[in-house]
Design a protein around this motif. Structure first.
Motif, PDB file in Angstrom:
ATOM      1  N   ARG A  29       0.633  -1.123  -0.052  1.00 34.10           N
ATOM      2  CA  ARG A  29       0.010  -0.024   0.168  1.00 34.10           C
ATOM      3  C   ARG A  29       0.791   1.067  -0.152  1.00 34.10           C
ATOM      4  O   ARG A  29       1.899   1.015   0.612  1.00 34.10           O
ATOM      5  CB  ARG A  29      -0.833   0.205   1.207  1.00 34.10           C
ATOM      6  N   CYS A  30       0.550   2.420  -0.572  1.00 32.58           N
ATOM      7  CA  CYS A  30       1.171   3.543  -0.557  1.00 32.58           C
ATOM      8  C   CYS A  30       0.339   4.729  -1.015  1.00 32.58           C
ATOM      9  O   CYS A  30      -0.873   4.534  -1.265  1.00 32.58           O
ATOM     10  CB  CYS A  30       2.226   3.522  -1.517  1.00 32.58           C
ATOM     11  N   SER A  31       0.676   5.952  -0.313  1.00 30.93           N
ATOM     12  CA  SER A  31      -0.174   7.125  -0.509  1.00 30.93           C
ATOM     13  C   SER A  31       0.787   8.322  -0.656  1.00 30.93           C
ATOM     14  O   SER A  31       1.820   8.440  -0.175  1.00 30.93           O
ATOM     15  CB  SER A  31      -0.906   7.291   0.866  1.00 30.93           C
ATOM     16  N   ASP A  32       0.456   9.085  -1.512  1.00 32.24           N
ATOM     17  CA  ASP A  32       1.016  10.396  -1.866  1.00 32.24           C
ATOM     18  C   ASP A  32       0.385  11.598  -1.396  1.00 32.24           C
ATOM     19  O   ASP A  32       1.220  12.714  -1.229  1.00 32.24           O
ATOM     20  CB  ASP A  32       0.833  10.781  -3.387  1.00 32.24           C
ATOM     21  N   ASP A  33      -0.597  11.393  -0.191  1.00 27.76           N
ATOM     22  CA  ASP A  33      -1.230  12.451   0.433  1.00 27.76           C
ATOM     23  C   ASP A  33      -1.190  13.870  -0.038  1.00 27.76           C
ATOM     24  O   ASP A  33      -0.476  14.643   0.372  1.00 27.76           O
ATOM     25  CB  ASP A  33      -0.116  12.552   1.758  1.00 27.76           C
ATOM     26  N   GLY A  34      -1.490  14.036  -1.100  1.00 27.78           N
ATOM     27  CA  GLY A  34      -1.700  15.375  -1.782  1.00 27.78           C
ATOM     28  C   GLY A  34      -0.789  15.713  -2.667  1.00 27.78           C
ATOM     29  O   GLY A  34      -0.876  16.862  -3.468  1.00 27.78           O
ATOM     30  N   GLU A  35       0.410  14.932  -2.746  1.00 24.43           N
ATOM     31  CA  GLU A  35       1.613  15.234  -3.658  1.00 24.43           C
ATOM     32  C   GLU A  35       1.035  14.910  -4.925  1.00 24.43           C
ATOM     33  O   GLU A  35       0.273  14.103  -5.211  1.00 24.43           O
ATOM     34  CB  GLU A  35       2.815  14.519  -3.320  1.00 24.43           C
ATOM     35  N   PRO A  36       1.591  15.433  -6.366  1.00 21.32           N
ATOM     36  CA  PRO A  36       1.293  14.698  -7.447  1.00 21.32           C
ATOM     37  C   PRO A  36       1.485  13.370  -7.559  1.00 21.32           C
ATOM     38  O   PRO A  36       2.353  12.714  -6.969  1.00 21.32           O
ATOM     39  CB  PRO A  36       2.304  15.481  -8.514  1.00 21.32           C
ATOM     40  N   THR A  37       0.589  12.720  -8.325  1.00 20.59           N
ATOM     41  CA  THR A  37       0.383  11.233  -8.352  1.00 20.59           C
ATOM     42  C   THR A  37       1.808  10.478  -8.479  1.00 20.59           C
ATOM     43  O   THR A  37       2.485  11.000  -9.814  1.00 20.59           O
ATOM     44  CB  THR A  37      -0.537  10.688  -9.354  1.00 20.59           C
ATOM     45  N   GLY A  38       2.330   9.396  -7.828  1.00 18.29           N
ATOM     46  CA  GLY A  38       3.311   8.878  -8.123  1.00 18.29           C
ATOM     47  C   GLY A  38       4.691   9.507  -7.630  1.00 18.29           C
ATOM     48  O   GLY A  38       5.624   8.833  -7.960  1.00 18.29           O
TER      49      GLY A  38
ATOM     50  N   CYS B 266       6.964   2.417   6.102  1.00 18.72           N
ATOM     51  CA  CYS B 266       7.841   3.639   6.278  1.00 18.72           C
ATOM     52  C   CYS B 266       7.036   5.145   5.757  1.00 18.72           C
ATOM     53  O   CYS B 266       6.371   5.098   4.702  1.00 18.72           O
ATOM     54  CB  CYS B 266       8.891   3.471   5.015  1.00 18.72           C
ATOM     55  N   ILE B 267       7.254   5.959   6.469  1.00 15.78           N
ATOM     56  CA  ILE B 267       6.803   7.388   6.280  1.00 15.78           C
ATOM     57  C   ILE B 267       7.475   8.354   6.070  1.00 15.78           C
ATOM     58  O   ILE B 267       8.605   8.348   6.803  1.00 15.78           O
ATOM     59  CB  ILE B 267       5.987   7.794   7.740  1.00 15.78           C
ATOM     60  N   VAL B 268       7.335   9.404   5.196  1.00 17.34           N
ATOM     61  CA  VAL B 268       8.001  10.368   4.930  1.00 17.34           C
ATOM     62  C   VAL B 268       7.295  11.711   5.412  1.00 17.34           C
ATOM     63  O   VAL B 268       6.332  11.831   4.658  1.00 17.34           O
ATOM     64  CB  VAL B 268       8.701  10.419   3.683  1.00 17.34           C
ATOM     65  N   VAL B 269       7.502  12.492   6.240  1.00 18.77           N
ATOM     66  CA  VAL B 269       6.802  13.735   6.725  1.00 18.77           C
ATOM     67  C   VAL B 269       7.488  14.832   5.948  1.00 18.77           C
ATOM     68  O   VAL B 269       8.739  14.920   5.995  1.00 18.77           O
ATOM     69  CB  VAL B 269       6.667  13.790   8.154  1.00 18.77           C
ATOM     70  N   ARG B 270       6.703  15.727   5.152  1.00 21.78           N
ATOM     71  CA  ARG B 270       7.295  16.776   4.530  1.00 21.78           C
ATOM     72  C   ARG B 270       6.774  18.415   5.286  1.00 21.78           C
ATOM     73  O   ARG B 270       5.642  18.582   5.264  1.00 21.78           O
ATOM     74  CB  ARG B 270       7.015  16.859   3.222  1.00 21.78           C
ATOM     75  N   TYR B 271       7.741  18.961   5.657  1.00 25.56           N
ATOM     76  CA  TYR B 271       7.459  20.430   5.961  1.00 25.56           C
ATOM     77  C   TYR B 271       7.860  21.003   4.880  1.00 25.56           C
ATOM     78  O   TYR B 271       9.199  21.257   4.371  1.00 25.56           O
ATOM     79  CB  TYR B 271       8.129  20.864   7.296  1.00 25.56           C
ATOM     80  N   SER B 272       6.817  21.630   4.025  1.00 27.50           N
ATOM     81  CA  SER B 272       7.359  22.555   2.872  1.00 27.50           C
ATOM     82  C   SER B 272       7.940  23.746   3.329  1.00 27.50           C
ATOM     83  O   SER B 272       7.719  24.543   4.121  1.00 27.50           O
ATOM     84  CB  SER B 272       6.056  23.056   1.909  1.00 27.50           C
ATOM     85  N   GLY B 273       9.128  24.175   2.192  1.00 25.98           N
ATOM     86  CA  GLY B 273       9.806  25.307   2.452  1.00 25.98           C
ATOM     87  C   GLY B 273       9.712  26.492   1.351  1.00 25.98           C
ATOM     88  O   GLY B 273      10.188  27.462   1.397  1.00 25.98           O
ATOM     89  N   GLY B 274       8.572  26.223   0.619  1.00 27.21           N
ATOM     90  CA  GLY B 274       8.018  27.180  -0.293  1.00 27.21           C
ATOM     91  C   GLY B 274       8.650  27.384  -1.547  1.00 27.21           C
ATOM     92  O   GLY B 274       8.251  27.888  -2.670  1.00 27.21           O
ATOM     93  N   ILE B 275       9.803  26.132  -1.743  1.00 25.74           N
ATOM     94  CA  ILE B 275      10.342  26.447  -3.281  1.00 25.74           C
ATOM     95  C   ILE B 275       9.785  25.014  -3.811  1.00 25.74           C
ATOM     96  O   ILE B 275      10.064  23.679  -3.245  1.00 25.74           O
ATOM     97  CB  ILE B 275      11.846  26.142  -3.041  1.00 25.74           C
ATOM     98  N   LYS B 276       9.367  25.086  -5.070  1.00 20.35           N
ATOM     99  CA  LYS B 276       8.865  23.858  -5.726  1.00 20.35           C
ATOM    100  C   LYS B 276      10.002  22.917  -5.971  1.00 20.35           C
ATOM    101  O   LYS B 276      10.885  23.482  -6.472  1.00 20.35           O
ATOM    102  CB  LYS B 276       8.071  24.346  -6.973  1.00 20.35           C
ATOM    103  N   LEU B 277       9.868  21.709  -5.870  1.00 21.02           N
ATOM    104  CA  LEU B 277      10.710  20.573  -6.360  1.00 21.02           C
ATOM    105  C   LEU B 277      10.998  20.063  -7.807  1.00 21.02           C
ATOM    106  O   LEU B 277      11.493  19.543  -8.270  1.00 21.02           O
ATOM    107  CB  LEU B 277      11.041  19.606  -5.089  1.00 21.02           C
ATOM    108  N   GLY B 278       9.518  19.920  -8.313  1.00 23.24           N
ATOM    109  CA  GLY B 278       9.105  19.315  -9.311  1.00 23.24           C
ATOM    110  C   GLY B 278       8.884  17.814  -9.367  1.00 23.24           C
ATOM    111  O   GLY B 278       9.447  17.342  -8.180  1.00 23.24           O
TER     112      GLY B 278
END
Length: 194
Positions: free
Chosen positions: A82-91, A111-123
């Motif tokens: 199972r996996c989830s993008d939690d609002g990030e672009p699909t895939g 495995c979980i990755v928590v992201r605190y956004s810094g305002g710069i788009k990563l693509g």
């Protein structure tokens, strides 16, 4: 008359899992990429239900995080993923985390990755590298152990054999589950052994 059906529940010996920790403890590592803080968190979980509970606890622990993306791999033959993008672009988040778990040849793990956004788009490419890389960092920081293959057998027999079934199971360190009696009084149980 004894009827037995069996299936492999876990993995072949070359597969690994994470060492189990106390409740509330987990393995983690983090990195900052273009002002975004990525925190990789991983833990041994044998079922999807236990993985969901852990993901929810991490969400509660990081209420201001922009995204809490995850992947889970459990068992082998059959294997649950199972996996989830939690609002990030699909895939761009869940699949790279799942790829990290499979790439490290680990099972029974969330495995979980928590992201605190810094305002710069990563693509898209940057997100894939960030999520997959952070997941690998956390997985590599974790202590691992070899998974021992487990077999499960569903046994159906006359209830007069119940004592023998339980004694034999205990003799071989088996776990007896799912005890039921059918309409003619026959015992049906699932026995799982290493």
């Amino acid at each position: 008359v004894l009827h037995v059906s069996s299936r492999l529940l876990s993995t072949a010996p070359q597969h690994q899992t994470l060492e189990e920790l106390q409740d509330g403890e987990y393995y983690s590592d983090d990195q900052i990429i273009k002002k975004s803080h990525f925190i990789g968190i991983t833990k041994h979980c044998t079922t999807w239900d236990s993985a969901k509970i852990f993901v929810d606890s991490i969400r509660a622990e990081h209420p201001k995080a922009r995204h809490v993306c995850f992947a889970f791999v459990g068992g082998f033959n059959p294997k649950t993923e199972r996996c989830s993008d939690d609002g990030e672009p699909t895939g761009t988040a869940g699949n790279p985390i799942l790829g990290a778990i499979n790439g490290e040849d680990i099972s029974d793990t969330v495995c979980i990755v928590v992201r605190y956004s810094g305002g710069i788009k990563l693509g898209a490419g940057g997100l894939i590298r960030a999520y997959g890389g952070t997941a690998r960092m956390a997985l590599r920081a974790a202590e691992k152990k070899i998974l021992i293959p487990k077999s499960s057998a569903r046994v159906s027999t006359s209830s007069s054999n119940a004592g023998q079934i339980y004694a034999t199971s205990m003799k071989h360190s088996g776990v007896v589950e799912g005890e039921t009696y059918n309409d003619v009084g026959d015992l049906e149980v699932t026995i799982t052994c290493d």
